[in-house]
Design an enzyme around this catalytic site. Structure first.
Site, short mmCIF file in Angstrom:
data_model
loop_
_atom_site.label_atom_id
_atom_site.label_comp_id
_atom_site.label_asym_id
_atom_site.label_seq_id
_atom_site.Cartn_x
_atom_site.Cartn_y
_atom_site.Cartn_z
N ASP A 90 33.60 41.76 33.52
CA ASP A 90 32.56 41.14 34.26
C ASP A 90 33.19 40.32 35.51
OD1 ASP A 90 30.38 42.36 33.17
OD2 ASP A 90 29.51 40.65 32.09
N LYS A 93 35.74 43.93 38.84
CA LYS A 93 36.55 45.09 38.90
C LYS A 93 35.75 46.01 39.77
CE LYS A 93 37.61 45.37 34.79
NZ LYS A 93 36.94 44.08 34.37
N THR A 94 34.81 46.60 39.08
CA THR A 94 34.03 47.61 39.80
C THR A 94 33.45 47.49 41.06
OG1 THR A 94 33.62 48.55 37.38
CG2 THR A 94 31.94 49.53 39.26
N HIS A 137 42.68 48.87 30.42
CA HIS A 137 43.86 48.54 29.67
C HIS A 137 44.26 49.45 28.91
CE1 HIS A 137 43.49 44.13 30.77
NE2 HIS A 137 42.32 44.77 30.93
P1 GTP Z 1 33.59 45.37 33.30
O1 GTP Z 1 33.77 46.82 33.86
O2 GTP Z 1 32.48 45.51 32.18
O3 GTP Z 1 34.80 45.04 32.69
O4 GTP Z 1 33.11 44.47 34.74
P2 GTP Z 1 33.68 44.43 35.96
O5 GTP Z 1 34.89 43.56 35.92
O6 GTP Z 1 34.02 45.73 36.64
O7 GTP Z 1 32.55 43.49 36.71
P3 GTP Z 1 31.49 43.95 37.83
O8 GTP Z 1 31.87 44.58 38.92
O9 GTP Z 1 30.70 45.01 37.07
O10 GTP Z 1 30.74 42.95 38.09
C1 GTP Z 1 30.13 41.91 37.01
C2 GTP Z 1 28.70 41.12 37.44
O11 GTP Z 1 29.33 40.32 38.34
C3 GTP Z 1 27.93 42.23 38.11
O12 GTP Z 1 26.51 41.47 38.03
C4 GTP Z 1 28.41 42.05 39.53
O13 GTP Z 1 27.02 41.78 40.50
C5 GTP Z 1 28.72 40.28 39.57
N1 GTP Z 1 29.75 40.23 40.54
C6 GTP Z 1 30.76 41.02 41.13
N2 GTP Z 1 31.39 40.41 41.93
C7 GTP Z 1 30.76 39.23 42.23
C8 GTP Z 1 30.97 38.40 43.57
O14 GTP Z 1 31.74 38.60 44.41
N3 GTP Z 1 29.93 37.54 43.63
C9 GTP Z 1 28.95 37.59 42.86
N4 GTP Z 1 27.91 36.43 43.14
N5 GTP Z 1 28.76 38.36 41.82
C10 GTP Z 1 29.73 39.35 41.70
MG MG Z 2 33.65 47.82 35.83
#
Ligand code: GTP
Ligand code: MG
Length: 370
Positions: A90, A93-94, A137
């Site tokens: 969270d 990354k995505t 990972h």
């Molecule tokens: P996993 O694949 O589950 O490990 O998560 P991830 O690292 O890919 O995170 P993801 O991109 O899914 O983002 C997780 C949450 O954070 C989502 O609700 C995004 O909308 C939010 N988010 C990501 N980047 C930002 C940012 O720069 N600002 C804000 N406000 N929210 C963000």
């Molecule tokens: Mg992700």
């Protein structure tokens, strides 16, 4: 301590007892089939037995193949960096990958169906950058254990409102173990609760020190939501790549790594490859892990048909009879007979290693029961 008879041990390894006594003799231990040996000795025997006795000629098969590929490669050129994004759950990354893709990959071309092939490349002011978007990972470790170093640079995403977390530390350890340079992206800077200094502080406990603080790790403050700081991050990646002087032969037999593979109805094995050296062409005979076949069709990450792909370019191919494991190396061979020989050899080796693992497990279970 725990004991087992030579006969029993042999039986459980599915080998002749005489083989075991012979090996024990070589190890300096005289034992008859009815004699007992201790667990440590038994473990040694299993390990020895598991080893392939023709190991020297084995590596020769692979070495010859590599020589043949090297012989054909020429025209060394700068190649794009391959970047893997890592970080805690969270942390974004995505979202970061999506934002980069959205802003940097031309959208809306006719017929361009975006498909997931586990990697894509973008054009930046500092040249092309290729992102691997699958490796969590586990995949990163799998590739590393297979010796296929697919990543040049790791971008570590750390959420500014959450700070360093267990998977952040894990990613640092992975990158360090692989000797891969790290760039930190402090994400979610748009959030009121963002505290980048806290992140910087926490990272120093893992000896990851920002260039601003006299260390050598480039860091960018970004928001994957608004897109702020992403150009700066791409700039840092480009700079790092320049420092690394990444090069690869552009001409000759292609070689690289399997990113993903899946079986699809009506298409067969659909395999994503990342070319590391040379140029992969439609019609090439590809040997990937234990499988080989001619490249029947090749597409880029947008589903566009392409005829060739050079270093650091990800593609999806059709034409392999089965799906090679992600992380396997692939290379282009000229001789089908050779391809079959190596594929067979690898299949046998895989079988032997599996047997070895089973033997080990059996032995462990056996001692647990005693
Ligand atoms: P996993 O694949 O589950 O490990 O998560 P991830 O690292 O890919 O995170 P993801 O991109 O899914 O983002 C997780 C949450 O954070 C989502 O609700 C995004 O909308 C939010 N988010 C990501 N980047 C930002 C940012 O720069 N600002 C804000 N406000 N929210 C963000
Ligand atoms: Mg992700």
């Amino acid at each position: 301590s725990e004991q087992i008879t030579v006969a029993d041990l042999a039986q459980r390894m599915a080998v002749k007892a005489r083989e075991v006594t012979k090996l024990l003799m070589k190890m300096g231990e005289m034992a008859r089939e009815s004699d007992t040996i201790d667990q440590a000795t038994a473990s040694l025997v299993v390990e020895e037995m598991g080893h392939n006795p023709v190991l020297v000629s084995d590596t020769k098969v692979e070495d010859d193949l590599q020589d043949a590929v090297d012989e054909r490669s020429s025209n060394v050129q700068t190649r794009p960096p391959v970047v893997t994004i890592m970080g805690h759950v969270d942390h974004g990354k995505t979202s970061l990958l999506d934002k980069i893709r959205e802003t940097k990959v031309a959208t809306g071309e006719a017929g361009g169906i975006t498909q997931h092939i586990g990697a894509y490349h973008v054009e930046t002011d500092r040249g092309v950058i290729t992102f691997l978007d699958t490796p969590g990972h586990a995949a990163f470790s799998a590739m590393r254990s297979r010796g296929a170093q697919a990543t040049d640079i790791v971008v570590l995403v750390v959420a500014a409102d959450d700070g360093m977390m267990p998977q952040t530390e894990e990613a640092i350890d992975h990158a360090r173990a692989a000797g891969t340079p790290l760039i930190v992206a402090i994400n979610k800077m748009d959030k009121p609760s963002a505290d980048p200094d806290r992140v910087l502080n926490e990272l120093t406990t893992k000896e990851v020190v920002s260039e601003d603080w006299g260390g050598d790790t480039p860091m960018a403050r970004i928001s994957a939501k608004t897109g702020d700081g992403i150009d700066e991050l791409l700039e840092l990646i480009g700079l790092q790549a320049e420092l690394m002087e990444l090069e690869a032969p552009l001409d000759g037999a292609a070689q690289g790594v399997v990113i993903e593979s899946k079986l699809e109805k009506g298409r067969g094995a659909v395999v994503s490859l990342l070319v590391k050296k040379g140029t992969l062409k439609q019609g090439d005979l590809v040997l990937a892990g234990e499988h080989y076949g001619k490249v029947r069709a090749m597409t880029d990450e947008r589903g566009q048909r392409i005829k060739s792909a050079g270093p650091s370019i990800p593609v999806e191919i059709l034409g392999l009879p089965e799906t090679p494991a992600a992380g396997s190396e692939f290379l282009v061979v000229t001789d089908e007979k050779k391809a079959r020989e190596v594929a067979d050899f690898r299949t046998n080796r895989e079988r032997e290693q599996q047997l070895e693992r089973q033997n080990k497990m059996r032995l462990e279970n056996m001692f647990e029961q005693m």
